[in-house]
Design a protein around this motif. Structure first.
Motif, PDB file in Angstrom:
ATOM      1  N   UNK A 166      35.121  39.742  52.803  1.00  0.00           N
ATOM      2  CA  UNK A 166      35.426  39.801  51.387  1.00  0.00           C
ATOM      3  C   UNK A 166      34.690  38.721  50.631  1.00  0.00           C
ATOM      4  N   UNK A 167      34.534  38.877  49.324  1.00  0.00           N
ATOM      5  CA  UNK A 167      33.892  37.820  48.530  1.00  0.00           C
ATOM      6  C   UNK A 167      34.800  36.600  48.421  1.00  0.00           C
ATOM      7  N   UNK A 168      34.205  35.437  48.334  1.00  0.00           N
ATOM      8  CA  UNK A 168      34.974  34.209  48.138  1.00  0.00           C
ATOM      9  C   UNK A 168      35.488  34.149  46.697  1.00  0.00           C
ATOM     10  N   UNK A 242      32.009  36.981  36.450  1.00  0.00           N
ATOM     11  CA  UNK A 242      33.336  37.305  35.935  1.00  0.00           C
ATOM     12  C   UNK A 242      34.135  37.926  37.061  1.00  0.00           C
ATOM     13  N   UNK A 243      35.391  38.250  36.773  1.00  0.00           N
ATOM     14  CA  UNK A 243      36.276  38.772  37.812  1.00  0.00           C
ATOM     15  C   UNK A 243      35.882  40.158  38.295  1.00  0.00           C
ATOM     16  N   UNK A 244      35.023  40.854  37.569  1.00  0.00           N
ATOM     17  CA  UNK A 244      34.684  42.238  37.908  1.00  0.00           C
ATOM     18  C   UNK A 244      33.279  42.393  38.479  1.00  0.00           C
ATOM     19  N   UNK A 245      32.566  41.301  38.715  1.00  0.00           N
ATOM     20  CA  UNK A 245      31.169  41.397  39.128  1.00  0.00           C
ATOM     21  C   UNK A 245      30.916  40.532  40.364  1.00  0.00           C
ATOM     22  N   UNK A 246      30.180  41.103  41.305  1.00  0.00           N
ATOM     23  CA  UNK A 246      29.768  40.369  42.500  1.00  0.00           C
ATOM     24  C   UNK A 246      28.341  40.737  42.855  1.00  0.00           C
ATOM     25  N   UNK A 247      27.514  39.727  43.072  1.00  0.00           N
ATOM     26  CA  UNK A 247      26.170  39.893  43.622  1.00  0.00           C
ATOM     27  C   UNK A 247      26.050  38.911  44.774  1.00  0.00           C
TER      28      UNK A 247
END
Length: 712
Positions: A166-168, A242-247
């Motif tokens: 999972x993302x940190x 932001x809370x809705x974006x992951x790269x």
């Protein structure tokens, strides 16, 4: 902060001095000093040791691969999977087993690591895909049983295995550390580190593992060649604006070597390099809830040799016959999917693609002077395989208690045979003495292509019962699987009696077509949990391997399969918990009425544990039945059936103490009574191990182990 490179990380985790432990302690102290609220930001380590994993939802198993387990697993993913009912492993030594689920091996079992697929290169699967996965560097392990999902690639009708990270998440600047050290019998010494630092805008995650062990001794105190020495390291760089974006960008590298008692050669290189880029965006609109895209590149460079980790065998004239083979494989893959949600519906749709190239350096090494040497100065490609697929999966909430889930996918496959010549039982791209060596002939399918368009799909009904806290389900799935590299290119070729060869598997082997019914239930109320999953299926064009002397051929037959896994647990008194599970698989070759080979026997597990405050203790009794349903000399790309096997029982003990919320000590003794036994699924022995080529190797005798976990 600059992330360490693969080489610097390797030095950190492979230092034989206790440097890793010292650095971890220093980082932990720093993290503790910067905590604003220690009680709220630390997580209490669980006390117990995992001895078995229950089904968590209809047809799905979810577990944490970071938890300590008994029997103490080796460094590969196959040993972790064996704690899940229905899984077994093809054994050939101490590490790098090849997993099996419900008697199905190879690409019938899809194994993905963080969404990407790492394919091995060895024609004999010495470097199985699971051997490149370090389970403790992942956050979650999920198993989806049967052909009951179309989201994770083509052809996986046995099960889909997902190792996921999972993302940190950091709301403010901070860091976390998870680490453990394992020491045990046979000079076992593991070091695992998973650390991250970041803030609300992004993070850096460092993961590393180094593991080694010497040859083990069986219950009769006989040494079995099985030592290993492996390491791996990965760095993940994440951007979370932001809370809705992951790269996230991930870079990794690993290597190792291992000695085998069940193979004629040892693995002297298991070099792995991987790069992955993933993007995820959520909450784009009221109905479009998620979009994901992923691109990955994996590279495996493998060398096997018979003279580095063992004495080279001698020819009749007394000269050594040192041999080695080098192979590599590059895999490039991509995947995109979107999720839409309405009042009663959820739709997941997308596409995935993969291309991989396989190369080899046919042979090199020291040969007797009167034998021709084949020495390649560069790698030559022998195979290329491509796949492109589209899929859609819909969940429909019929009522408050009923759900209907269904999915469809279509895949386009293409394979190219790059081999110019065939030599004996080895498929090679070039042959130096063609015309004078009758064992070296032009390949009749050289530069030929195979293409297939294969559909798959499923439909499943789930019902939450009104009278009981239970869910029942039934699903019908159909999966078509294109033959993998090992089935198309690794099978040898039989002589036609005139100096040539019969058509190769590349031309004659058809895709497998499986139709399977999956069913079961899930029950949980108070201290009692019960679950069951069963299946019955028909496989048209099952790919069966025939092992006859030095020749191995592949052909299609029809097969029937069925079986079940059941289990449950009961907290019958304060602190006490008893659990049990049973797994059974059955298969038949319908074309000739013989048993389907390489099916593990019935296996039961009985566990009893006690936990109070910061202490826990437990026992595991593993009971395996005999297997009389065998087809000697037949199998799959992994191995073959020998004679019938006997049953056995192995008892193990464990205990754990949680020192505080951040530290835990656990220990155990596997095979407490030093039982001498052999698993049914096992590669044939070799002289170095003292076993004949038609007998299985013994498993480890009594083993003690200790483990220290730390989490901040």
């Amino acid at each position: 902060m600059q992330a360490p490179t693969g080489k610097s990380m390797q030095k950190f985790i492979c230092n034989k001095q206790p440097l890793a432990v010292a650095v971890v302690l220093a980082l932990a102290a720093q993290a503790q000093a910067h905590e604003h609220d220690h009680d709220q930001q630390t997580t209490r380590l669980p006390t117990s040791v995992v001895t078995g994993v229950a089904q968590s939802s209809p047809g799905t198993v979810v577990t944490d691969p970071k938890l300590p387990r008994q029997p103490v697993p080796a460094s590969d993913a196959a040993d972790y999977l064996k704690t899940i009912p229905g899984f077994s492993g093809m054994r050939s030594g101490g590490v790098n087993s090849d997993p099996s689920f419900r008697g199905m091996f190879g690409s019938r079992l899809k194994i993905l690591s963080n969404g990407g697929e790492m394919l091995g290169a060895c024609p004999n699967r010495m470097d199985s895909p699971s051997s490149y996965i370090a389970p403790e560097t992942y956050d979650k392990l999920t198993v989806i049983k049967g052909p009951q999902s179309v989201q994770h690639g083509p052809g996986s009708y046995a099960a889909v295995v997902l190792f996921e990270r999972g993302p940190e998440q950091f709301d403010e600047p901070g860091m976390r550390i998870d680490a453990n050290v394992v020491a045990g019998s046979n000079n076992r010494w593991d070091r695992n580190l998973d650390a991250a630092i970041g803030n609300s805008q992004g993070y850096v995650r460092l993961m590393g593992q180094a593991t080694r062990a010497s040859d083990y001794k069986d219950g009769g105190r006989n040494k079995v060649p099985s030592r290993w020495d492996k390491w791996n390291a990965e760095t993940a760089l994440g951007w979370t604006p932001d809370d809705d974006t992951l790269l996230e960008l991930t870079l990794g590298r690993g290597d190792g070597e291992t000695r085998y008692g069940g193979r004629g050669m040892d693995g002297t290189r298991f070099l792995r390099e991987n790069t992955a880029l993933r993007f995820k965006k959520t909450n784009m609109s009221e109905t479009w809830t998620a979009f994901e895209a992923q691109l990955y590149y994996n590279y495996a460079d493998h060398i096997m040799a018979n003279d580095k980790l063992r004495p080279a065998p001698l020819m009749p004239n007394g000269m050594p016959m040192a041999m080695a083979t080098q192979v590599d494989r590059r895999t490039l893959g991509a995947r995109v999917k979107s999720t839409w949600e309405w009042d009663d519906f959820e739709l997941v749709a997308g596409m995935d693609a993969q291309t991989n190239w396989h190369r080899l350096r046919a042979r090199y090494g020291s040969y007797p002077m009167n034998q021709p040497s084949v020495v390649r100065s560069h790698m030559e490609k022998d195979a290329e395989m491509n796949q492109l697929g589209v899929f859609g999966e819909l969940t429909w909430a019929l009522t408050e208690r009923d759900r209907l889930i269904g999915g469809l996918r279509v895949d386009r496959h293409e394979a190219t045979d790059e081999r110019e010549y065939l030599e004996g039982r080895r498929n090679i791209p070039a042959c130096p003495d063609v015309g004078t060596n009758l064992n070296c002939q032009p390949n009749p399918t050289a530069n030929k292509k195979r293409t297939d368009t294969l559909p798959s799909g499923f439909i499943r009904h789930e019902h939450d019962m009104a009278s009981l806290p239970a869910t029942v389900y039934m699903g019908l799935g159909h999966s078509q699987r294109f033959p993998d590299y090992w089935e198309l290119f690794s099978a040898a070729n039989l002589s036609d009696g005139a100096g040539g060869y019969l058509p190769t598997a590349f031309k004659t082997v058809n895709p497998e077509k499986t139709t399977q019914l999956d069913f079961g239930f899930q029950y949980a109320q108070g201290p009692v949990e019960l679950w069951a999953s069963g299946y019955a299926g028909f496989i048209r064009d099952y790919i069966l391997f025939s092992y006859k002397g030095a020749n191995t051929t592949a052909h299609n037959v029809n097969a029937r399969i069925m079986g079940a896994e059941i289990g449950g647990s009961h907290r019958f008194a304060p602190g006490w918990k008893a659990d049990a599970s049973l797994a059974y698989a059955w298969g038949k070759n319908s074309s000739d009425g013989r048993p389907l080979p390489q099916v593990a026997p019935m296996e039961a597990r009985f566990g009893l544990g006690y936990e109070r405050n910061d202490w826990s203790a437990g026992g595991l009794w593993r009971v395996v039945g005999k297997q009389s349903r065998v087809h000697e000399g037949y199998g799959n790309s992994i191995g073959k059936d020998f004679e019938k096997s006997s049953g056995f029982g192995v008892f193990s003990l464990n205990g754990a103490y949680r020192i505080n919320s951040n530290w835990k000590f656990s220990a155990g003794i596997d095979n407490l009574f030093n039982k001498e036994y052999r698993e049914h699924l096992n590669l044939d022995g070799v002289d170095i191990a003292g076993y004949s080529a038609d007998s299985r190797m013994n498993e480890p005798g009594r083993i003690w182990w200790t483990r220290i976990d730390m989490s901040f």
